[in-house]
Design an enzyme around this catalytic site. Sequence first.
Site, PDB file in Angstrom:
ATOM      1  N   LYS A  11      -0.792   3.503  -0.972  1.00  0.00           N
ATOM      2  CA  LYS A  11      -1.908   2.792  -1.626  1.00  0.00           C
ATOM      3  C   LYS A  11      -1.477   1.391  -2.056  1.00  0.00           C
ATOM      4  O   LYS A  11      -2.195   0.425  -1.833  1.00  0.00           O
ATOM      5  CB  LYS A  11      -2.401   3.559  -2.869  1.00  0.00           C
ATOM      6  CG  LYS A  11      -2.936   4.949  -2.582  1.00  0.00           C
ATOM      7  CD  LYS A  11      -3.536   5.592  -3.826  1.00  0.00           C
ATOM      8  CE  LYS A  11      -2.569   5.808  -4.980  1.00  0.00           C
ATOM      9  NZ  LYS A  11      -1.443   6.729  -4.675  1.00  0.00           N
ATOM     10  N   ARG A  86      -7.887   8.745 -11.628  1.00  0.00           N
ATOM     11  CA  ARG A  86      -7.042   9.863 -11.211  1.00  0.00           C
ATOM     12  C   ARG A  86      -7.570  11.200 -11.713  1.00  0.00           C
ATOM     13  O   ARG A  86      -6.961  12.239 -11.431  1.00  0.00           O
ATOM     14  CB  ARG A  86      -5.643   9.667 -11.771  1.00  0.00           C
ATOM     15  CG  ARG A  86      -4.625   9.111 -10.782  1.00  0.00           C
ATOM     16  CD  ARG A  86      -3.374   8.822 -11.583  1.00  0.00           C
ATOM     17  NE  ARG A  86      -2.155   8.902 -10.852  1.00  0.00           N
ATOM     18  CZ  ARG A  86      -1.486   7.831 -10.423  1.00  0.00           C
ATOM     19  NH1 ARG A  86      -1.986   6.628 -10.559  1.00  0.00           N
ATOM     20  NH2 ARG A  86      -0.321   7.986  -9.845  1.00  0.00           N
ATOM     21  N   ARG A 125      11.834   5.167  -1.552  1.00  0.00           N
ATOM     22  CA  ARG A 125      11.093   3.956  -1.916  1.00  0.00           C
ATOM     23  C   ARG A 125      11.935   3.077  -2.847  1.00  0.00           C
ATOM     24  O   ARG A 125      12.636   3.563  -3.719  1.00  0.00           O
ATOM     25  CB  ARG A 125       9.801   4.351  -2.629  1.00  0.00           C
ATOM     26  CG  ARG A 125       9.006   3.157  -3.102  1.00  0.00           C
ATOM     27  CD  ARG A 125       7.570   3.491  -3.317  1.00  0.00           C
ATOM     28  NE  ARG A 125       7.338   4.228  -4.543  1.00  0.00           N
ATOM     29  CZ  ARG A 125       6.120   4.561  -4.967  1.00  0.00           C
ATOM     30  NH1 ARG A 125       5.066   4.279  -4.230  1.00  0.00           N
ATOM     31  NH2 ARG A 125       5.965   5.218  -6.090  1.00  0.00           N
ATOM     32  N   ARG A 158      12.452   3.497  -8.845  1.00  0.00           N
ATOM     33  CA  ARG A 158      11.726   3.887 -10.057  1.00  0.00           C
ATOM     34  C   ARG A 158      12.258   5.230 -10.544  1.00  0.00           C
ATOM     35  O   ARG A 158      12.520   6.126  -9.752  1.00  0.00           O
ATOM     36  CB  ARG A 158      10.229   4.030  -9.733  1.00  0.00           C
ATOM     37  CG  ARG A 158       9.476   2.745  -9.829  1.00  0.00           C
ATOM     38  CD  ARG A 158       8.079   2.852  -9.271  1.00  0.00           C
ATOM     39  NE  ARG A 158       7.322   4.022  -9.710  1.00  0.00           N
ATOM     40  CZ  ARG A 158       6.060   4.256  -9.351  1.00  0.00           C
ATOM     41  NH1 ARG A 158       5.428   3.404  -8.555  1.00  0.00           N
ATOM     42  NH2 ARG A 158       5.428   5.320  -9.773  1.00  0.00           N
ATOM     43  N   ARG A 169       4.745  15.012  -9.944  1.00  0.00           N
ATOM     44  CA  ARG A 169       3.646  14.064  -9.674  1.00  0.00           C
ATOM     45  C   ARG A 169       2.724  14.586  -8.568  1.00  0.00           C
ATOM     46  O   ARG A 169       1.508  14.433  -8.633  1.00  0.00           O
ATOM     47  CB  ARG A 169       4.215  12.695  -9.289  1.00  0.00           C
ATOM     48  CG  ARG A 169       4.822  11.973 -10.484  1.00  0.00           C
ATOM     49  CD  ARG A 169       5.703  10.821 -10.064  1.00  0.00           C
ATOM     50  NE  ARG A 169       4.961   9.746  -9.444  1.00  0.00           N
ATOM     51  CZ  ARG A 169       5.502   8.875  -8.592  1.00  0.00           C
ATOM     52  NH1 ARG A 169       6.778   8.963  -8.262  1.00  0.00           N
ATOM     53  NH2 ARG A 169       4.768   7.926  -8.079  1.00  0.00           N
TER      54      ARG A 169
HETATM   55  P1  AMP Z   1       1.749   5.082  -9.918  1.00  0.00           P
HETATM   56  O1  AMP Z   1       2.527   3.820  -9.949  1.00  0.00           O
HETATM   57  O2  AMP Z   1       0.301   4.890  -9.570  1.00  0.00           O
HETATM   58  O3  AMP Z   1       2.409   6.156  -9.094  1.00  0.00           O
HETATM   59  O4  AMP Z   1       1.737   5.628 -11.438  1.00  0.00           O
HETATM   60  C1  AMP Z   1       2.934   5.939 -12.124  1.00  0.00           C
HETATM   61  C2  AMP Z   1       2.641   6.773 -13.348  1.00  0.00           C
HETATM   62  O5  AMP Z   1       1.797   6.035 -14.247  1.00  0.00           O
HETATM   63  C3  AMP Z   1       1.883   8.072 -13.093  1.00  0.00           C
HETATM   64  O6  AMP Z   1       2.738   9.139 -12.696  1.00  0.00           O
HETATM   65  C4  AMP Z   1       1.236   8.314 -14.457  1.00  0.00           C
HETATM   66  O7  AMP Z   1       2.181   8.808 -15.408  1.00  0.00           O
HETATM   67  C5  AMP Z   1       0.854   6.908 -14.881  1.00  0.00           C
HETATM   68  N1  AMP Z   1      -0.487   6.544 -14.392  1.00  0.00           N
HETATM   69  C6  AMP Z   1      -0.810   5.577 -13.479  1.00  0.00           C
HETATM   70  N2  AMP Z   1      -2.139   5.512 -13.289  1.00  0.00           N
HETATM   71  C7  AMP Z   1      -2.676   6.456 -14.098  1.00  0.00           C
HETATM   72  C8  AMP Z   1      -4.001   6.902 -14.348  1.00  0.00           C
HETATM   73  N3  AMP Z   1      -5.059   6.379 -13.707  1.00  0.00           N
HETATM   74  N4  AMP Z   1      -4.176   7.901 -15.248  1.00  0.00           N
HETATM   75  C9  AMP Z   1      -3.143   8.442 -15.905  1.00  0.00           C
HETATM   76  N5  AMP Z   1      -1.861   8.101 -15.703  1.00  0.00           N
HETATM   77  C10 AMP Z   1      -1.621   7.104 -14.813  1.00  0.00           C
END
Ligand code: AMP
Length: 215
Positions: A11, A86, A125, A158, A169
């Site tokens: 994404k 989400r 990654r 990360r 996740r």
């Molecule tokens: P991402 O970079 O999108 O994989 O997000 C990393 C982490 O940020 C996720 O595992 C969640 O802990 C938090 N996070 C990101 N976007 C959301 C969201 N829309 N709702 C809740 N937690 C989020």
Amino acid sequence: MVLLGPPGAGKGTQAKIICDRIGVPHISTGDLLRKSVADRTPLGEKAEAYIKKGTLVPDGITLEMIAERLSTGGCADGFVLDGFPRTVPQAEGLKDCLERLHAPLDYVLFINVPRGTTTQRLGSRRTCKACDALYHLVFNPPARPDRCDSCGGELFQREDDRQETITARLDVYGRQTMPLVNYYRAQGLLREIDGVGKVEEIKDRVFQALEIEGS
Ligand code: AMP
């Protein structure tokens, strides 16, 4: 538009390509939350433990963050949401927020990738500390190890891209985010593409699905 798909679906990579092409902001809740954590803001302090565990930050926090971001300029000609919504309550909150802004959602693009592929992608990654550019050590490696091709920033893994957290996740995605596929399909907004393949091949599918010229 919204980009939907599991962690590791691509994404972030595709959002950057789309945004460069059509000139709208890329809004990633993951990037916004990580920045708040790094800056030690009150929001970042609340979010940090959830991110570390690979669970979702409470809906109220992310909704407030998105409402603020969407109303602070630069979004009048559109935007790409990456990693938001989400959950179904987040999607409902987004709908209300967009109604207030008179900015209806045009598309929800679902990048479909099987779990084995996402697990493998996330483990390899690397992310740029300075500009959030994304690399894969095997399929999309940087020219110089540990340095970003775009800005020369330092690349890092990360904390939540380590194996234990990846599993959490992906489980959370299956339970809390997957229902959004049917939610948006029922509203006639969903466009689905196969997210397995090279970045360039997937970009072509994305452009075709969104009817962007130059695929
Ligand atoms: P991402 O970079 O999108 O994989 O997000 C990393 C982490 O940020 C996720 O595992 C969640 O802990 C938090 N996070 C990101 N976007 C959301 C969201 N829309 N709702 C809740 N937690 C989020």
